[in-house]
Design an enzyme around this catalytic site. Sequence first.
Site, mmCIF file in Angstrom:
data_model
loop_
_atom_site.group_PDB
_atom_site.id
_atom_site.type_symbol
_atom_site.label_atom_id
_atom_site.label_comp_id
_atom_site.label_asym_id
_atom_site.label_seq_id
_atom_site.Cartn_x
_atom_site.Cartn_y
_atom_site.Cartn_z
ATOM 1 C CG ASP A 46 -0.116 0.182 2.265
ATOM 2 O OD1 ASP A 46 0.872 -0.795 2.591
ATOM 3 O OD2 ASP A 46 -0.638 0.837 3.405
ATOM 4 C CG HIS B 17 -1.122 -7.501 -1.369
ATOM 5 N ND1 HIS B 17 -2.386 -7.463 -1.925
ATOM 6 C CD2 HIS B 17 -1.272 -6.550 -0.504
ATOM 7 C CE1 HIS B 17 -3.141 -6.668 -1.537
ATOM 8 N NE2 HIS B 17 -2.571 -5.977 -0.522
ATOM 9 C CG ASP C 22 3.974 -16.107 -6.023
ATOM 10 O OD1 ASP C 22 3.790 -14.946 -5.716
ATOM 11 O OD2 ASP C 22 4.592 -16.454 -7.087
ATOM 12 C CD GLU D 208 1.039 -5.540 1.889
ATOM 13 O OE1 GLU D 208 0.120 -6.269 2.718
ATOM 14 O OE2 GLU D 208 1.242 -4.303 1.989
#
Length: 757
Positions: free
Chosen positions: A382, A688, A731, A740
């Site tokens: 993020d 991610h 994965d 992540e």
Amino acid sequence: MAKMRRVLAVTMAAAMAVSMMTGCGEKKTDSTEAQSTETEAEVSTEEQTEETTTEAAGDVGENVADGDVLIDLTFDDNDTDGCMTYFNGGQAELGVENGELCMDITSTGKLDYANQMYYDGFALNQDCVYELSFDVRSTIDRALQYRIQINGGDYHAYVQDDITLGTETQHISKQFTMVEASDPAPRLCMNLGHFDGTGDDSVPHKVYFDNVVLKVVDASKAQKVEGIPEPKTVNINQLGYKNDAKKLATITDESVTGYEVINVSDGKTVASGNIVSDDWHYDSAADERYAIVDFSDVKDDGTYKVKVSTGDESYEFPVGDKVYDDVYKASVIMLYDQRCGSELDESVAGDFAHAACHTGKAIVYGSDEAKDVTGGWHDAGDYGRYVVPGAKTVQDLILAYESSDKVAKDDSIGIPESGNGVPDVLDEARYELDWMLKMQDSVSGGVYHKVTGEVFPETVLAVDETAQMILSPISNTATGDFAAVMAKASVVYRQYDAEFADTCLAAAERAWKYLGGHEGDPGFVNAGDIVTGTYSDGSDRDEYLWAATELYIATKDEKYNDFVKSAIKQTVKYGLGWADVGYYGIYDYCVNIKDCDDEKAILKEGVDDLVKNYGKCGFGSTTGGEYVWGSNMAVADNGMLLIMASRILGDDTYLEYAGDQLNYLLGRNPVSYCYVTGFGSQTPENPHHRPSEVLGKAMPGMLVGGANGNLEDPYAKAVLADYSGERCYVDNAQSFSCNEVTIYWNSPLIYLLAELR
Ligand code: 9MR
Ligand code: ZN
């Protein structure tokens, strides 16, 4: 009909709410409450016998049969049956009224998915035909969008329809064929946000659901739902070994009786040995029997593989002096690629280059004040920027600089500052430090915990996250970590930039003053509707200890020493993580202060525990069988601590264990992954990580979170339920709790590589 099947307990994380991916958007919260509901979904096995498959041809596909009921929700007994909600601007309560599920909606927000009811815990097989049906009514005329969607990335629908609801109950029934690749973890969504053109949905109203059923209509062509790949039976560090390093392979097939190490270029055996029954042990975290073979005598440059008596082979690996040079460089450049607020240069970032992102001012939560807090690194997959993990990352880089001569001199990694006379890791750390200075409140000296949007961004590039940035309230942990790294920076950067060093020290002292007035303040929790990461931490004693230590070293003011001496008599969380930071203080105390017997004893106790853990693992990890979110950070941190302790305690045996932490991360683990993107024979390709997801290729040099036995996302729950902790890795970009990446998982890797390369 005879059909082998196993029942997979699908745990619906409700109150636990560790992380919830949802229709067009992601929402994560960090409550630690236990899971609330368990539902059972039947997921058939891949172990179907030949016989049953043939016998049942026509109505049995891979893993599914005609008539299988995958979802069957009746909401009896006042139970929401595992249904959950996601909000992105809307407002509603989910409950049950008289055996019907009820969304009690007070605001429909602006988006069609502003209010969403969803359900996970089933799979869709490619080419299988399904029927989705449910009963629905509403207290007003309004639109509903129902869909089964991929639960990540672009959240596109496999099946979807918009319908108009009224007060009469409608029975909706829709057949569809799953035309895309089988999905082990899709999501059923009922979007109940705002829809244009279907009347006024802004008034408070209720929508009722009942008898939600997903059934297999025709399984004859159904294809398989793929699980995770079978690991190798022989695992080694896929990036190889330095000539003189200890070299161990782990074998997990108990029928193996011998091994050879083969030089790939000429096929010659350079080492070999037998494996006898006494060599086999049990690793409970991997739930596997294993034998370890030592081929440390293979020292000559070359490419090798380990072959065992069954014919199985390890991946090929090199031995040589430069085996980690490229991965080291890539792991530092990853931090450059995470830079926020300035343009990323294509000559460094390649495809990940972009214009300056997140350039607007942030609003201080609960006020109208707008503040410039541009800069710093994006935390992870993020784009949030958080002080607590940022401080850990900075400290790791500075420690790498301080302890490795090679790193201290390296000014040619290839970041834009390379060649400026300042070692590159210090340049990179400074990028974060400059941002952290902006995160300090000029009035109180306290430090804002983080700057993020209200919710996690969708799967977009950094420049495309345009939501208003919000500064979350000041916290003690952010302020303590800030004081520590600023004080340390004031020492380390002095020779390069005395003015900056003065600024850092003054900021650290102001932060310490704040901390003095806030002893006992509660730990950080998300304010209002903010749902981004919390980095919540039950104790700030370790942050205070670390801050006092660095301030003592920087100022020699005895008041800080007095604090340290009294703090270590109390309960302090020792660690090198983002939450437990005590060892950072203890180590720097030992390095800089002569009278440090107590601190040495604390360090020794810690590493001796790690050595005990080492003996329990067949793959060299020292986590003591614990595999949690970001377990690879724990492995890397332990490697750091072992190196740090070997320095302080003058005991080189700790270094061998440290080497095996790196070996675990780079491939000698029970899932056969080299956990760094872009490196090794089997490497994470679907992290991610929003930039990687949008570009469809993994940014190189990123250490993924790794095995997490707690199954903290829907995808992990769906595909890893049958595995034990050390093997719970997948994965897939949807698995944010396994796959992540973060700046503070990379930084201890950078330290390890700096030391061991
Ligand atoms: O690394 C963090 C991990 O230890 C926690 O268990 C998890 C849930 O609270 O959060 C992780 O940190 C995430 C952060 O909250 C937001 N950015 C991504 C981080 C990595 O997943
Ligand atoms: Zn940014």
